[in-house]
Design an enzyme around this catalytic site. Structure first.
Site, PDB file in Angstrom:
ATOM      1  N   SER A 155       7.563   4.255  -4.271  1.00  0.00           N
ATOM      2  CA  SER A 155       8.435   4.581  -3.139  1.00  0.00           C
ATOM      3  C   SER A 155       9.851   4.751  -3.675  1.00  0.00           C
ATOM      4  CB  SER A 155       8.411   3.426  -2.137  1.00  0.00           C
ATOM      5  OG  SER A 155       9.408   3.575  -1.149  1.00  0.00           O
ATOM      6  N   TYR A 168       8.066  -5.627   0.162  1.00  0.00           N
ATOM      7  CA  TYR A 168       7.661  -4.235  -0.063  1.00  0.00           C
ATOM      8  C   TYR A 168       8.444  -3.643  -1.242  1.00  0.00           C
ATOM      9  CZ  TYR A 168       6.789   0.731   0.968  1.00  0.00           C
ATOM     10  OH  TYR A 168       6.426   2.065   0.884  1.00  0.00           O
TER      11      TYR A 168
HETATM   12  N1  LIG Z   1       5.674   6.580   5.025  1.00  0.00           N
HETATM   13  C1  LIG Z   1       6.705   6.447   4.221  1.00  0.00           C
HETATM   14  O1  LIG Z   1       7.854   6.670   4.619  1.00  0.00           O
HETATM   15  C2  LIG Z   1       6.506   6.045   2.765  1.00  0.00           C
HETATM   16  C3  LIG Z   1       7.590   6.182   1.897  1.00  0.00           C
HETATM   17  C4  LIG Z   1       7.421   5.837   0.545  1.00  0.00           C
HETATM   18  C5  LIG Z   1       6.184   5.403   0.100  1.00  0.00           C
HETATM   19  N2  LIG Z   1       5.125   5.288   0.986  1.00  0.00           N
HETATM   20  C6  LIG Z   1       3.842   4.839   0.452  1.00  0.00           C
HETATM   21  O2  LIG Z   1       2.875   5.857   0.635  1.00  0.00           O
HETATM   22  C7  LIG Z   1       1.569   5.271   0.709  1.00  0.00           C
HETATM   23  C8  LIG Z   1       0.837   5.808   1.927  1.00  0.00           C
HETATM   24  O3  LIG Z   1       1.495   5.328   3.099  1.00  0.00           O
HETATM   25  P1  LIG Z   1       1.517   6.092   4.491  1.00  0.00           P
HETATM   26  O4  LIG Z   1       2.946   6.303   4.844  1.00  0.00           O
HETATM   27  O5  LIG Z   1       0.599   7.258   4.488  1.00  0.00           O
HETATM   28  O6  LIG Z   1       0.995   4.904   5.455  1.00  0.00           O
HETATM   29  P2  LIG Z   1      -0.306   4.754   6.401  1.00  0.00           P
HETATM   30  O7  LIG Z   1      -0.213   3.379   6.964  1.00  0.00           O
HETATM   31  O8  LIG Z   1      -0.399   5.897   7.340  1.00  0.00           O
HETATM   32  O9  LIG Z   1      -1.516   4.873   5.370  1.00  0.00           O
HETATM   33  C9  LIG Z   1      -1.915   3.815   4.528  1.00  0.00           C
HETATM   34  C10 LIG Z   1      -3.436   3.821   4.466  1.00  0.00           C
HETATM   35  O10 LIG Z   1      -3.850   2.734   3.608  1.00  0.00           O
HETATM   36  C11 LIG Z   1      -4.913   2.054   4.242  1.00  0.00           C
HETATM   37  N3  LIG Z   1      -4.928   0.667   3.767  1.00  0.00           N
HETATM   38  C12 LIG Z   1      -4.012  -0.309   4.032  1.00  0.00           C
HETATM   39  N4  LIG Z   1      -4.365  -1.453   3.449  1.00  0.00           N
HETATM   40  C13 LIG Z   1      -5.513  -1.207   2.787  1.00  0.00           C
HETATM   41  C14 LIG Z   1      -6.366  -2.006   1.963  1.00  0.00           C
HETATM   42  N5  LIG Z   1      -6.107  -3.304   1.755  1.00  0.00           N
HETATM   43  N6  LIG Z   1      -7.447  -1.434   1.396  1.00  0.00           N
HETATM   44  C15 LIG Z   1      -7.734  -0.127   1.626  1.00  0.00           C
HETATM   45  N7  LIG Z   1      -6.977   0.673   2.385  1.00  0.00           N
HETATM   46  C16 LIG Z   1      -5.878   0.140   2.962  1.00  0.00           C
HETATM   47  C17 LIG Z   1      -4.626   2.172   5.739  1.00  0.00           C
HETATM   48  O11 LIG Z   1      -5.779   1.963   6.547  1.00  0.00           O
HETATM   49  C18 LIG Z   1      -4.085   3.592   5.837  1.00  0.00           C
HETATM   50  O12 LIG Z   1      -5.104   4.542   6.036  1.00  0.00           O
HETATM   51  C19 LIG Z   1       1.792   3.761   0.723  1.00  0.00           C
HETATM   52  O13 LIG Z   1       1.591   3.235  -0.568  1.00  0.00           O
HETATM   53  C20 LIG Z   1       3.253   3.633   1.123  1.00  0.00           C
HETATM   54  O14 LIG Z   1       3.809   2.425   0.677  1.00  0.00           O
HETATM   55  C21 LIG Z   1       5.271   5.582   2.301  1.00  0.00           C
END
Ligand SMILES: NC(=O)c1ccc[n+]([C@@H]2O[C@H](COP(=O)([O-])OP(=O)(O)OC[C@H]3O[C@@H](n4cnc5c(N)ncnc54)[C@H](O)[C@@H]3O)[C@@H](O)[C@H]2O)c1
Length: 267
Positions: A155, A168
């Site tokens: 991130s 986080y």
């Molecule tokens: N959304 C943002 O602004 C952002 C920014 C930077 C980084 N990220 C990172 O991107 C990645 C994806 O996040 P997103 O924004 O699509 O969020 P999201 O919550 O929509 O998707 C995350 C997915 O991971 C699954 N998940 C959670 N815990 C789990 C576990 N223990 N085992 C298996 N699956 C699990 C959830 O069911 C979900 O489908 C993450 O690593 C997040 O930290 C997100």
């Protein structure tokens, strides 16, 4: 012969049911990859927003198949290394091999220093950091003979000191250290390890209390502001970086911290 930038590659994506995980899977399928799609498909106590559902994972698989590619799905928790290894092995058997993995599953909690709990620390580090390690460890036995690509989703918070989400932020910095160490260890086997650092993307990962807390701390808001004139970016912008790192276009790229952050980390 299939056309595409990752034609015929077999790629594992965790957290594949929705959000960026789904976007990575679909973008890779558009460019000719077959996918192993893993997600917990169940909400977790301790999070203020719901996680994905089994129907979400089925929909990702449907989208992958709509591009003429194969999709194998499994429900597994990335915190459970043994279950993850079993799910990945079954998927690899079905697809006939593995070329890359994308450790994308992640969770977030929000809190100030005085109300962040030990339970939040353990949950976030367990999913985001140990979960990413488990994903690499589940993929590696299938990769090392020919080399391959491990892509670990960090991130902008894995580069800067993003406040009010301390566990986080620490977990995403941890993903960088873990990936750099692995990149060194695995370089001799031609396995590449890189991290991707998105700025904000609108997904289901939305802890409402963070927004409220930031309203009470206007001094901290600018830390979350992009330099480029765009408040958030699209999941597909991040998927394009993942695609490059999975593809052979990046065959000599390892240990990269690939920012797709609209400049938020230069502020
Ligand atoms: N959304 C943002 O602004 C952002 C920014 C930077 C980084 N990220 C990172 O991107 C990645 C994806 O996040 P997103 O924004 O699509 O969020 P999201 O919550 O929509 O998707 C995350 C997915 O991971 C699954 N998940 C959670 N815990 C789990 C576990 N223990 N085992 C298996 N699956 C699990 C959830 O069911 C979900 O489908 C993450 O690593 C997040 O930290 C997100």
């Amino acid at each position: 012969m299939t056309a595409g930038r990752v034609a015929g590659k077999r790629v594992l994506v965790t957290g594949a049911a929705r959000g960026m995980g789904r976007s990575h899977a679909v973008r890779l399928a558009e460019e000719g990859a077959d996918l192993i799609l893993i997600d917990l498909c169940q909400s977790l106590p301790g999070l203020e927003y719901p996680l994905a559902t089994p129907a979400d994972l089925d929909e990702t698989a449907r989208l992958v198949r709509s591009h003429g590619r194969r999709a194998v799905t499994a429900r597994a928790d990335v915190r459970d290394g043994e279950a993850l290894r079993a799910a990945v092995s079954a998927g690899v058997t079905e697809l006939g091999g593995l070329d890359a993995s994308v450790a994308n599953a992640g969770v977030i909690t929000a809190g100030t220093w005085d109300n962040t709990t030990a339970e939040q620390w353990r949950l976030v580090l367990d999913v985001n950091l140990i979960g990413a390690w488990n994903t690499c460890a589940a993929a590696l036995p299938h990769l090392t003979e020919r080399g391959g690509s491990l892509v670990n989703i960090s991130s902008a918070a894995g580069i800067k000191g993003s406040p009010l989400t301390t566990p986080y932020t620490a977990s995403k910095h941890g993903v960088v250290g873990m990936s750099l160490a692995l990149a060194n260890e695995l370089a001799a086997t031609s396995v590449r390890v890189n991290t991707v650092h998105p700025t904000g993307v609108a997904t289901g990962m939305a802890p409402r209390s963070l927004h409220a807390m930031l309203e009470g701390r206007p001094d901290l808001g600018p830390i979350y502001s992009n330099a480029l004139p765009v408040p958030i970016v699209e999941a597909r912008d991040i998927s394009n970086a993942v695609l490059f790192l999975v593809s052979d276009e990046s065959r000599y790229v390892t240990g990269l911290e690939f920012k797709v952050d609209a400049g938020v980390t230069i502020r």
